[in-house]
Design an enzyme around this catalytic site. Sequence first.
Site, PDB file in Angstrom:
ATOM      1  N   GLU A  98       1.011  -1.113   0.008  1.00 42.08           N
ATOM      2  CA  GLU A  98      -0.022  -0.031   0.075  1.00 42.08           C
ATOM      3  C   GLU A  98       0.984   1.337   0.233  1.00 42.08           C
ATOM      4  O   GLU A  98       1.908   1.286   0.957  1.00 42.08           O
ATOM      5  CB  GLU A  98      -0.949  -0.014   1.095  1.00 42.08           C
ATOM      6  CG  GLU A  98      -1.891   1.262   1.262  1.00 42.08           C
ATOM      7  CD  GLU A  98      -2.916   1.216   2.481  1.00 42.08           C
ATOM      8  OE1 GLU A  98      -2.948   0.347   3.430  1.00 42.08           O
ATOM      9  OE2 GLU A  98      -3.565   2.075   2.512  1.00 42.08           O
ATOM     10  N   ARG A 114       5.686 -12.942   9.292  1.00 46.91           N
ATOM     11  CA  ARG A 114       6.204 -11.841   8.992  1.00 46.91           C
ATOM     12  C   ARG A 114       7.739 -11.626   9.801  1.00 46.91           C
ATOM     13  O   ARG A 114       7.660 -12.627  10.818  1.00 46.91           O
ATOM     14  CB  ARG A 114       5.443 -10.736   9.417  1.00 46.91           C
ATOM     15  CG  ARG A 114       4.929 -10.420  10.817  1.00 46.91           C
ATOM     16  CD  ARG A 114       3.665  -9.514  11.108  1.00 46.91           C
ATOM     17  NE  ARG A 114       4.028  -8.207  10.824  1.00 46.91           N
ATOM     18  CZ  ARG A 114       3.451  -7.397   9.890  1.00 46.91           C
ATOM     19  NH1 ARG A 114       2.523  -7.764   9.257  1.00 46.91           N
ATOM     20  NH2 ARG A 114       3.963  -5.975   9.560  1.00 46.91           N
ATOM     21  N   LYS A 128       4.411   0.684   9.486  1.00 47.69           N
ATOM     22  CA  LYS A 128       4.545   2.089   8.708  1.00 47.69           C
ATOM     23  C   LYS A 128       3.988   3.335   9.542  1.00 47.69           C
ATOM     24  O   LYS A 128       4.612   4.083   9.665  1.00 47.69           O
ATOM     25  CB  LYS A 128       3.886   1.971   7.320  1.00 47.69           C
ATOM     26  CG  LYS A 128       4.772   1.293   6.284  1.00 47.69           C
ATOM     27  CD  LYS A 128       3.940   1.318   5.112  1.00 47.69           C
ATOM     28  CE  LYS A 128       3.302  -0.015   4.743  1.00 47.69           C
ATOM     29  NZ  LYS A 128       2.733   0.096   3.631  1.00 47.69           N
TER      30      LYS A 128
HETATM   31  P1  ATP Z   1       2.404  -1.896   7.932  1.00 51.73           P
HETATM   32  O1  ATP Z   1       1.851  -2.478   8.948  1.00 51.73           O
HETATM   33  O2  ATP Z   1       3.949  -1.253   8.213  1.00 51.73           O
HETATM   34  O3  ATP Z   1       1.626  -0.690   7.360  1.00 51.73           O
HETATM   35  P2  ATP Z   1       1.495  -3.556   5.901  1.00 51.73           P
HETATM   36  O4  ATP Z   1       1.595  -4.943   5.982  1.00 51.73           O
HETATM   37  O5  ATP Z   1       0.136  -2.803   6.133  1.00 51.73           O
HETATM   38  O6  ATP Z   1       2.889  -2.804   6.797  1.00 51.73           O
HETATM   39  P3  ATP Z   1       1.673  -3.357   3.034  1.00 51.73           P
HETATM   40  O7  ATP Z   1       2.187  -2.373   2.376  1.00 51.73           O
HETATM   41  O8  ATP Z   1       0.357  -3.898   2.925  1.00 51.73           O
HETATM   42  O9  ATP Z   1       2.341  -3.097   4.566  1.00 51.73           O
HETATM   43  O10 ATP Z   1       2.654  -4.779   2.813  1.00 51.73           O
HETATM   44  C1  ATP Z   1       2.813  -5.080   1.529  1.00 51.73           C
HETATM   45  C2  ATP Z   1       3.367  -6.459   1.694  1.00 51.73           C
HETATM   46  O11 ATP Z   1       4.655  -6.605   2.466  1.00 51.73           O
HETATM   47  C3  ATP Z   1       2.297  -7.359   2.220  1.00 51.73           C
HETATM   48  O12 ATP Z   1       2.409  -8.498   1.249  1.00 51.73           O
HETATM   49  C4  ATP Z   1       2.753  -7.687   3.597  1.00 51.73           C
HETATM   50  O13 ATP Z   1       2.327  -8.819   4.195  1.00 51.73           O
HETATM   51  C5  ATP Z   1       4.400  -7.703   3.454  1.00 51.73           C
HETATM   52  N1  ATP Z   1       4.767  -7.237   4.812  1.00 51.73           N
HETATM   53  C6  ATP Z   1       4.631  -6.333   5.483  1.00 51.73           C
HETATM   54  N2  ATP Z   1       5.202  -6.296   6.479  1.00 51.73           N
HETATM   55  C7  ATP Z   1       5.915  -7.307   6.720  1.00 51.73           C
HETATM   56  C8  ATP Z   1       6.906  -8.111   7.524  1.00 51.73           C
HETATM   57  N3  ATP Z   1       7.341  -7.458   8.711  1.00 51.73           N
HETATM   58  N4  ATP Z   1       7.357  -8.901   7.257  1.00 51.73           N
HETATM   59  C9  ATP Z   1       6.987  -9.757   6.198  1.00 51.73           C
HETATM   60  N5  ATP Z   1       6.206  -9.278   5.441  1.00 51.73           N
HETATM   61  C10 ATP Z   1       5.844  -8.099   5.422  1.00 51.73           C
HETATM   62 MG    MG Z   2      -1.400  -3.842   4.503  1.00 52.80          MG
END
Ligand code: ATP
Ligand code: MG
Length: 568
Positions: free
Chosen positions: A44, A270, A280
């Site tokens: 995102e 994760r 984020k």
């Molecule tokens: P945040 O919680 O930091 O906002 P998010 O998961 O909402 O992170 P996205 O932009 O939706 O952020 O993530 C894109 C991809 O990265 C998704 O497939 C998510 O599962 C993966 N991802 C995010 N954080 C991690 C992590 N700590 N370890 C592994 N994969 C991750």
């Molecule tokens: Mg997300």
Amino acid sequence: MTDNASSDPSLESKTRNNFVRNLIAEQIERGEHSGDVVTRFPPEPNGYLHIGHAKSICLNFGLAEQFGGKCRLRFDDTNPEKENQEYIDSIQADVRWLGFDWDGEVRFTSQYFDRLYGYALHLIENGDAYVDELSSEQAREYRGDWNTPGRNSPYRDRSVAENLAAFEQMRAGEFAEGQAALRAKIDMAAGNMNLRDPVIYRIRHAAHHQTANTWCIYPSYDFAHGQSDAIEGVTHSICTLEFEDHRPLYNWFLEHLPVPCRPVQTEFGRLNLNYTITSKRKLKRLVDEGFVDGWDDPRMPTISGIRRRGYTPESIRNFCETIGVSRGDGVVDASVLEAAIRDDLNVSAPRAMCVMDPLKVVITNYPEDRVETLTAPGHPSREDLPARELPFTRKLYIENDDFREQANKKYKRLVLGKRVRLRNAYVIEATDVVKNERGEIVEVHCRYDADTLGDNPADGVKPKGVIHWVSASHGRRALVRQYDRLFSVEQPGRGDSDFLDDLNPLSLRAFNQCWIEPGLADVPAEHRVQFERSGYFVADRYDHQPGAPVFNRIVALRDTWAKTRDQE
Ligand code: ATP
Ligand code: MG
């Protein structure tokens, strides 16, 4: 050893700790899958990517590479208020920097808004979705909780015609935000809360960075995600463990819609790294409230911060390979990441000398105007790296820490009346000190032994220590920033505490009186080097200018100096 390993050992070792790779390899072996693997990385654009995302990137792009398939980059842009172009640009730059390239053009979920809208109509027409007008409070109450089944909304049994009309009103902007939402008609008593008539479309009177004011209704993540996967022909939709409970919903949509393909969702654990945050939202707070100098501050766990800190893309990819991919959630020690960059730079970084806290040494038996050019290897075991030229002069700098008037035997550096070797140069003996009016040592006077270049002193007594130095007349000034971990506790913000209280006050110490070998002052930005006895450093991506050097500490050396020094 298995046959697989003997034919390609790297493949075997790579597969061992990555269950998704194993899974796909087995699917192909059993003939369940053709091998045309299609994955996607779906961020995102509401912030910069962090080290956790690197794991997901390496996994998704890595699978495509390994199986000869494709990986797409798709911006999951269904929350227009939080997203912007800066994030879109930085995410693409970060993926490329890590060494991956996506298949075809960058994609956006917003490109599919028309099709998703059509899918929503399809659900309504089949009696599988309805426009609900409960307030958000009411909706929460009707939803029930883990122990209580939900109740049906009074709007649940509207006719198809009524739903179509109400949905059209939603789209036309005739409702305020929160006044109506389109929901899938699944089961308000489902044990899995995600199946209790989840919201498919909600109203947001907000302009979108890609579609401007075309829409005032936006699909929910759950609705948009799986259908976008299907539209793109994704075969393996890989996501983190918190989406496991969403998988039945993911599948429900695919079953109830005329989608072109049936992706399969697989969840993995994760990455959690101690001494680090990977949210984020929290990272944005650090930036917005000025605790760090932007998203790419070298202390940030963002990919751009890690890059500026001096990590190589290879080290990040190796780190992700090392930690593996499993179905469990665990915490990785920050030292594993630090070891990954050390392993890389130990082999690749040329060596150099930098004095950070200078103390002047005058070699009293060395002529005032003499300059000798000594040479030193670029790297102890790599002959392909060019040798360095080190001007040796009467006045030098050494580290303040490397001299004492008196010391016991454990102190293997320069002591008054004793000898030490200057790295790549002569053996010197300290004869005198000059102090200022406060009694602080400002200068050490030494004598050098002209026969000790690469040789022991004639009396055969080898000095115990070796210290680094830079010519005072030919060295160059530099700013060196010693970075350390951004947080001083393993789990910042643990429990009810505020993660901001856990910031490490010593995460940045700037040394602006440093002296470096002359050959280092004009290296290009992002040049990496080992400052001997100290650590690995990088010429800052932005602040370093040829002639005005600025180095960031990437990581300290492992404390092996004492051992190597004894062997010399
Ligand atoms: P945040 O919680 O930091 O906002 P998010 O998961 O909402 O992170 P996205 O932009 O939706 O952020 O993530 C894109 C991809 O990265 C998704 O497939 C998510 O599962 C993966 N991802 C995010 N954080 C991690 C992590 N700590 N370890 C592994 N994969 C991750
Ligand atoms: Mg997300």
